[in-house]
Design a protein around this motif. Sequence first.
Motif, PDB file in Angstrom:
ATOM      1  N   LEU A 128      19.610 -16.396  23.269  1.00 41.06           N
ATOM      2  CA  LEU A 128      20.436 -15.287  23.751  1.00 41.06           C
ATOM      3  C   LEU A 128      21.371 -15.762  24.859  1.00 41.06           C
ATOM      4  O   LEU A 128      22.557 -15.427  24.875  1.00 41.06           O
TER       5      LEU A 128
ATOM      6  N   LYS B  29      25.507 -15.642  24.767  1.00 45.25           N
ATOM      7  CA  LYS B  29      26.290 -14.962  25.804  1.00 45.25           C
ATOM      8  C   LYS B  29      27.250 -15.922  26.496  1.00 45.25           C
ATOM      9  O   LYS B  29      28.417 -15.597  26.721  1.00 45.25           O
TER      10      LYS B  29
ATOM     11  N   GLN C  55      27.768 -13.431  16.876  1.00 42.89           N
ATOM     12  CA  GLN C  55      26.546 -12.738  16.479  1.00 42.89           C
ATOM     13  C   GLN C  55      25.556 -13.725  15.910  1.00 42.89           C
ATOM     14  O   GLN C  55      25.934 -14.787  15.420  1.00 42.89           O
TER      15      GLN C  55
ATOM     16  N   TYR D 217      15.945  -9.623  16.227  1.00 40.27           N
ATOM     17  CA  TYR D 217      17.081  -8.788  16.613  1.00 40.27           C
ATOM     18  C   TYR D 217      18.358  -9.409  16.073  1.00 40.27           C
ATOM     19  O   TYR D 217      18.555 -10.619  16.158  1.00 40.27           O
TER      20      TYR D 217
ATOM     21  N   VAL E 215      21.883  -9.719  17.074  1.00 39.37           N
ATOM     22  CA  VAL E 215      22.573  -9.582  18.359  1.00 39.37           C
ATOM     23  C   VAL E 215      24.075  -9.800  18.159  1.00 39.37           C
ATOM     24  O   VAL E 215      24.496 -10.828  17.632  1.00 39.37           O
TER      25      VAL E 215
ATOM     26  N   THR F 255      26.444  -6.853  24.900  1.00 38.84           N
ATOM     27  CA  THR F 255      25.638  -7.147  23.724  1.00 38.84           C
ATOM     28  C   THR F 255      25.078  -5.864  23.131  1.00 38.84           C
ATOM     29  O   THR F 255      24.765  -4.919  23.852  1.00 38.84           O
ATOM     30  N   SER F 256      24.986  -5.855  21.821  1.00 37.80           N
ATOM     31  CA  SER F 256      24.291  -4.806  21.067  1.00 37.80           C
ATOM     32  C   SER F 256      23.268  -5.535  20.226  1.00 37.80           C
ATOM     33  O   SER F 256      23.621  -6.405  19.419  1.00 37.80           O
ATOM     34  N   SER F 257      22.003  -5.199  20.419  1.00 39.72           N
ATOM     35  CA  SER F 257      20.922  -5.902  19.735  1.00 39.72           C
ATOM     36  C   SER F 257      20.128  -4.907  18.896  1.00 39.72           C
ATOM     37  O   SER F 257      19.514  -3.982  19.431  1.00 39.72           O
TER      38      SER F 257
ATOM     39  N   ASN G  42      17.046  -4.072  16.485  1.00 35.96           N
ATOM     40  CA  ASN G  42      15.712  -4.519  16.108  1.00 35.96           C
ATOM     41  C   ASN G  42      15.593  -4.415  14.587  1.00 35.96           C
ATOM     42  O   ASN G  42      15.642  -3.325  14.021  1.00 35.96           O
TER      43      ASN G  42
END
Length: 174
Positions: A107, A111, A122, A136, A138, A155-157, A159
Amino acid sequence: MTQKDVANQCFIDRSYYTQIETGNRNPSRYVAINIAKVLNFDPSVFFTEELSSPFQLALQNVPIVIAHCDLELKYTWVFNPHDDFIDNDTIGKKDKDLANNEGIDKLTVLKQRVINSGISGQCIIRFPLSNGWTNYLVFASPLVDSLGHVTGVATSSINLSNLEPLGVNVKEQA
Protein backbone atom coordinates in the motif's frame (compact mmCIF):
# COMPACT_ATOMS: atom_id res chain seq x y z
CA MET A 1 1.34 28.27 16.48
CA THR A 2 -1.03 30.53 18.41
CA GLN A 3 -4.52 31.58 17.36
CA LYS A 4 -3.14 35.05 16.74
CA ASP A 5 -0.43 33.64 14.42
CA VAL A 6 -2.95 31.64 12.40
CA ALA A 7 -5.39 34.55 12.19
CA ASN A 8 -2.67 36.96 11.07
CA GLN A 9 -1.40 34.59 8.37
CA CYS A 10 -4.98 34.09 7.12
CA PHE A 11 -5.76 37.83 7.24
CA ILE A 12 -8.73 37.37 9.56
CA ASP A 13 -9.58 38.66 13.01
CA ARG A 14 -8.36 36.51 15.91
CA SER A 15 -11.82 36.41 17.52
CA TYR A 16 -13.29 35.13 14.24
CA TYR A 17 -10.62 32.41 14.09
CA THR A 18 -11.37 31.50 17.73
CA GLN A 19 -15.04 31.03 16.85
CA ILE A 20 -14.07 28.82 13.90
CA GLU A 21 -11.69 26.78 16.04
CA THR A 22 -14.32 26.20 18.73
CA GLY A 23 -16.97 25.26 16.18
CA ASN A 24 -19.20 28.27 16.83
CA ARG A 25 -18.80 29.60 13.26
CA ASN A 26 -18.17 28.03 9.90
CA PRO A 27 -15.59 29.69 7.69
CA SER A 28 -16.23 30.69 4.10
CA ARG A 29 -14.59 28.51 1.48
CA TYR A 30 -11.88 31.15 1.00
CA VAL A 31 -11.09 31.37 4.73
CA ALA A 32 -11.16 27.58 5.10
CA ILE A 33 -8.63 27.20 2.29
CA ASN A 34 -6.35 29.82 3.90
CA ILE A 35 -6.54 28.20 7.34
CA ALA A 36 -5.86 24.78 5.81
CA LYS A 37 -2.80 26.11 3.97
CA VAL A 38 -1.41 27.69 7.13
CA LEU A 39 -2.00 24.56 9.22
CA ASN A 40 -1.17 22.11 6.39
CA PHE A 41 -4.38 20.05 6.13
CA ASP A 42 -7.18 19.51 3.63
CA PRO A 43 -9.85 22.28 3.74
CA SER A 44 -12.63 19.73 3.15
CA VAL A 45 -12.39 18.96 6.86
CA PHE A 46 -14.42 22.12 7.47
CA PHE A 47 -17.28 20.89 5.31
CA THR A 48 -17.45 17.15 6.02
CA GLU A 49 -20.72 17.43 7.96
CA GLU A 50 -22.48 19.03 5.00
CA LEU A 51 -21.12 16.44 2.59
CA SER A 52 -21.13 13.36 4.76
CA SER A 53 -24.81 12.69 5.33
CA PRO A 54 -25.73 11.57 1.77
CA PHE A 55 -22.25 10.15 1.35
CA GLN A 56 -22.52 8.04 4.51
CA LEU A 57 -26.05 6.93 3.66
CA ALA A 58 -24.98 5.76 0.20
CA LEU A 59 -21.92 3.89 1.50
CA GLN A 60 -23.06 2.69 4.93
CA ASN A 61 -23.25 -0.97 3.90
CA VAL A 62 -20.56 -0.99 1.23
CA PRO A 63 -17.27 -2.74 2.13
CA ILE A 64 -15.12 0.25 1.20
CA VAL A 65 -12.51 2.37 2.96
CA ILE A 66 -11.83 5.87 1.64
CA ALA A 67 -8.86 7.91 2.83
CA HIS A 68 -6.68 10.94 2.11
CA CYS A 69 -2.98 11.19 2.93
CA ASP A 70 -0.56 14.09 2.71
CA LEU A 71 2.80 14.03 0.90
CA GLU A 72 4.39 12.27 3.88
CA LEU A 73 1.68 9.57 3.64
CA LYS A 74 0.12 10.65 6.94
CA TYR A 75 -3.65 10.26 7.05
CA THR A 76 -5.62 13.51 6.89
CA TRP A 77 -9.07 11.88 6.52
CA VAL A 78 -10.49 8.34 6.76
CA PHE A 79 -14.00 7.02 6.12
CA ASN A 80 -15.20 3.56 7.13
CA PRO A 81 -11.95 1.96 8.36
CA HIS A 82 -11.76 -1.79 9.01
CA ASP A 83 -12.88 -2.72 12.54
CA ASP A 84 -9.23 -3.35 13.50
CA PHE A 85 -8.56 0.39 13.12
CA ILE A 86 -11.76 2.01 14.42
CA ASP A 87 -10.32 2.61 17.90
CA ASN A 88 -6.99 3.89 16.53
CA ASP A 89 -6.58 7.57 15.93
CA THR A 90 -5.39 7.27 12.33
CA ILE A 91 -5.29 10.99 11.53
CA GLY A 92 -1.67 12.17 11.43
CA LYS A 93 -0.30 8.62 11.31
CA LYS A 94 1.31 6.62 8.53
CA ASP A 95 0.28 3.07 7.67
CA LYS A 96 3.49 1.76 9.31
CA ASP A 97 2.37 3.44 12.56
CA LEU A 98 -0.84 1.37 12.46
CA ALA A 99 0.49 -2.03 11.32
CA ASN A 100 3.59 -3.64 9.88
CA ASN A 101 3.04 -6.33 7.27
CA GLU A 102 3.45 -7.10 3.57
CA GLY A 103 0.08 -5.54 2.71
CA ILE A 104 1.09 -2.27 4.35
CA ASP A 105 4.37 -2.33 2.41
CA LYS A 106 2.51 -2.73 -0.91
CA LEU A 107 0.00 0.00 0.00
CA THR A 108 2.84 2.38 0.86
CA VAL A 109 4.57 1.66 -2.47
CA LEU A 110 1.33 2.30 -4.40
CA LYS A 111 0.66 5.60 -2.60
CA GLN A 112 4.25 6.82 -3.04
CA ARG A 113 4.22 5.90 -6.76
CA VAL A 114 1.02 7.93 -7.25
CA ILE A 115 2.48 10.93 -5.40
CA ASN A 116 5.76 10.76 -7.33
CA SER A 117 4.17 10.30 -10.76
CA GLY A 118 0.93 12.24 -10.35
CA ILE A 119 -0.79 9.32 -12.09
CA SER A 120 -3.57 7.18 -10.59
CA GLY A 121 -2.96 3.50 -9.95
CA GLN A 122 -4.66 0.40 -8.65
CA CYS A 123 -3.84 -3.08 -7.41
CA ILE A 124 -5.18 -5.89 -5.26
CA ILE A 125 -3.48 -6.04 -1.88
CA ARG A 126 -3.81 -8.82 0.70
CA PHE A 127 -3.81 -7.75 4.36
CA PRO A 128 -3.63 -9.91 7.51
CA LEU A 129 -6.50 -8.69 9.69
CA SER A 130 -8.16 -10.00 12.85
CA ASN A 131 -10.79 -11.83 10.77
CA GLY A 132 -8.16 -13.47 8.52
CA TRP A 133 -6.46 -12.57 5.27
CA THR A 134 -8.47 -9.94 3.43
CA ASN A 135 -8.09 -8.86 -0.19
CA TYR A 136 -8.72 -5.22 -1.09
CA LEU A 137 -8.90 -3.70 -4.53
CA VAL A 138 -7.13 -0.38 -3.90
CA PHE A 139 -7.53 2.63 -6.19
CA ALA A 140 -5.13 5.51 -5.56
CA SER A 141 -5.37 8.98 -7.11
CA PRO A 142 -3.25 12.07 -6.61
CA LEU A 143 -4.74 14.96 -4.65
CA VAL A 144 -3.89 18.22 -6.39
CA ASP A 145 -4.24 21.88 -5.47
CA SER A 146 -5.66 24.64 -7.67
CA LEU A 147 -2.26 25.02 -9.38
CA GLY A 148 -2.07 21.34 -10.25
CA HIS A 149 0.61 20.48 -7.67
CA VAL A 150 0.27 17.09 -6.00
CA THR A 151 -0.57 17.59 -2.31
CA GLY A 152 -1.24 14.00 -1.33
CA VAL A 153 -3.05 10.84 -2.33
CA ALA A 154 -6.65 9.63 -2.06
CA THR A 155 -7.41 5.92 -1.83
CA SER A 156 -10.58 3.89 -2.19
CA SER A 157 -10.17 0.32 -0.99
CA ILE A 158 -12.90 -2.24 -1.69
CA ASN A 159 -12.95 -5.37 0.47
CA LEU A 160 -13.22 -8.24 -2.03
CA SER A 161 -13.30 -11.07 0.51
CA ASN A 162 -17.05 -11.16 1.16
CA LEU A 163 -18.38 -10.11 -2.23
CA GLU A 164 -20.72 -12.60 -3.84
CA PRO A 165 -22.78 -12.29 -7.01
CA LEU A 166 -26.44 -11.72 -6.22
CA GLY A 167 -27.73 -13.49 -9.31
CA VAL A 168 -30.08 -10.64 -10.07
CA ASN A 169 -30.63 -9.70 -13.71
CA VAL A 170 -31.10 -6.02 -14.36
CA LYS A 171 -32.67 -5.03 -17.66
CA GLU A 172 -32.11 -1.63 -19.18
CA GLN A 173 -35.18 0.54 -19.57
CA ALA A 174 -35.59 2.12 -22.99
